[in-house]
Scaffold this motif. Structure first.
Motif, short mmCIF file in Angstrom:
data_model
loop_
_atom_site.label_atom_id
_atom_site.label_comp_id
_atom_site.label_asym_id
_atom_site.label_seq_id
_atom_site.Cartn_x
_atom_site.Cartn_y
_atom_site.Cartn_z
N VAL A 149 37.55 63.36 16.11
CA VAL A 149 37.82 62.02 15.58
C VAL A 149 37.18 61.83 14.21
CG1 VAL A 149 37.46 59.54 15.93
CG2 VAL A 149 38.11 60.99 17.86
N ARG A 152 38.89 63.71 11.29
CA ARG A 152 40.15 63.11 10.85
C ARG A 152 39.89 61.90 9.96
NH1 ARG A 152 44.93 64.16 14.94
NH2 ARG A 152 44.21 66.11 15.84
N LEU A 153 38.83 61.17 10.27
CA LEU A 153 38.47 60.04 9.41
C LEU A 153 37.92 60.52 8.07
CD1 LEU A 153 36.73 57.78 12.09
CD2 LEU A 153 39.02 57.49 11.12
N GLN A 156 40.69 61.27 5.36
CA GLN A 156 41.53 60.18 4.85
C GLN A 156 41.20 59.92 3.38
OE1 GLN A 156 42.74 57.26 8.43
NE2 GLN A 156 40.71 56.91 7.61
N TYR A 166 43.99 56.09 9.77
CA TYR A 166 43.44 55.39 10.92
C TYR A 166 42.60 54.22 10.43
CZ TYR A 166 44.48 59.92 13.12
OH TYR A 166 45.09 61.06 13.55
N ALA A 172 41.71 55.96 15.88
CA ALA A 172 41.96 57.41 15.89
C ALA A 172 41.93 57.94 17.32
CB ALA A 172 40.91 58.12 15.03
#
Length: 333
Positions: A149, A152-153, A156, A166, A172
């Protein structure tokens, strides 16, 4: 008999400062203070982790300084802390698991190794390697979903991204569960074990060996002349810091390719991307096609810097934590 007691009875020529083992610790104080101290360390070093992750994931090769300047210009300081809240939430239980498994394994394996006839130095290296391996495997059960998680943040806003947007960690988490089920949160779990468990074992074994070697060559500068015990804390902290940096360099070189592959598998799953590297083989093929074999070492600089600073801070903080957490606040030097 504890490993520490056996160490004191051994006739080793190199007298390391006495360690604080598992039986000496006030466990509640150890875990509470540990959560507070290591949260501060994580906050300090998090921007470097973000840089490393973006370098591993992006197709274009962008130097760290250029990437940092671009992030600061387009995203502000906030860009360097994307996903930090999610990471911090997972760090506390993961660290607790790691520290508990580390100390218990180190104590039991070290004692067993000495009883089997290994020298104190060999027993310490074996105990540290086994403890690092076991601790990392335990922590990954909690850390892998948080890693998926938070990474992935982190990406961004990346420049040539196309990465899915997200609104936060919970968003997410929900979208990953919706798209891939629970297994989506454990994407790269096997590779995480193959990356972090050996890395932790190599790091702790390297640290034990380098600490002993450096201490043997510098102890006379920091100790009383009568018994070669430390006269102050500065020399001991310096030796611990240098040993941690050496161990981090060794560990980073050994495990960097696996870390790069793991990171790309966890982030590049087709959500908002044209590429869909869903297997290890596909991920490696895409990486080699983009950058050749050197692509496996993309982000090595930030990773080594992050590991070195984190490890140096961690080991000095960790030793300080153990002394703060000893029962009856005894001082072991």
């Amino acid at each position: 008999m504890s490993l520490r007691a056996m160490e004191e009875e051994s006739a080793s020529e190199i007298r390391l400062p006495a360690d604080v083992d598992w039986e000496m610790l006030d466990k509640s104080r150890f875990f509470f203070l540990g959560a507070a101290l290591f949260s501060g360390v994580s906050a300090t070093l998090y921007p470097i982790v973000v840089l490393k992750t973006r370098q591993q994931v992006l197709t274009a090769r962008i130097p760290c300084l250029k990437m940092s300047a671009s992030m600061l210009r387009t995203e502000g300081l906030r860009g360097f802390y994307r996903g930090f809240g999610t990471s911090l939430v997972g760090t506390i239980p993961a660290r607790a698991l790691y520290m508990g498994a580390l100390e218990m394994t180190k104590s039991s394996v070290g004692t067993a190794a000495v009883r089997l006839g290994f020298s104190e130095a060999s027993a310490a290296a074996i105990a540290n390697a086994a403890a690092g391996l076991n601790a990392s495997m335990a922590a990954q059960v909690v850390w892998t979903p948080i890693d998926v998680v938070s990474q992935r943040l982190m990406v961004q806003g990346a420049e040539n991204g196309g990465f899915k947007s997200y609104s936060g960690g919970l968003d997410a988490f929900r979208k990953i569960i919706y798209s891939h089920g629970v297994k989506g949160l454990y994407r790269g779990f096997g590779l995480s074990i193959l990356t972090y468990a050996p890395s932790s074992a190599v790091w702790w074994a390297s640290y034990s060996i380098s600490h002993r070697a450096i201490w043997a060559r510098t102890r006379r500068h920091f100790c009383r002349k009568d018994d070669l015990r430390p006269e102050g804390k500065a020399g001991l902290v310096a030796v611990q810091g240098i040993s941690a940096a050496v161990a981090s360099g060794v560990s980073a070189l050994v495990t960097m390719p696996m870390d790069t592959i793991k990171t790309r598998m966890q982030v590049l799953d087709g959500e908002g991307n044209m590429r869909r590297p869903v297997t290890v083989v596909q991920t490696v093929r895409n990486l080699v096609k983009e950058s050749g074999i050197s692509g496996c070492y993309r982000g090595l600089g930030p990773r080594w810097a992050s590991m070195s600073m984190s490890a140096t801070t961690m080991i000095t903080t960790y030793e300080f934590l153990k002394r703060l957490s000893t029962k009856r606040q005894e001082r072991f030097v």
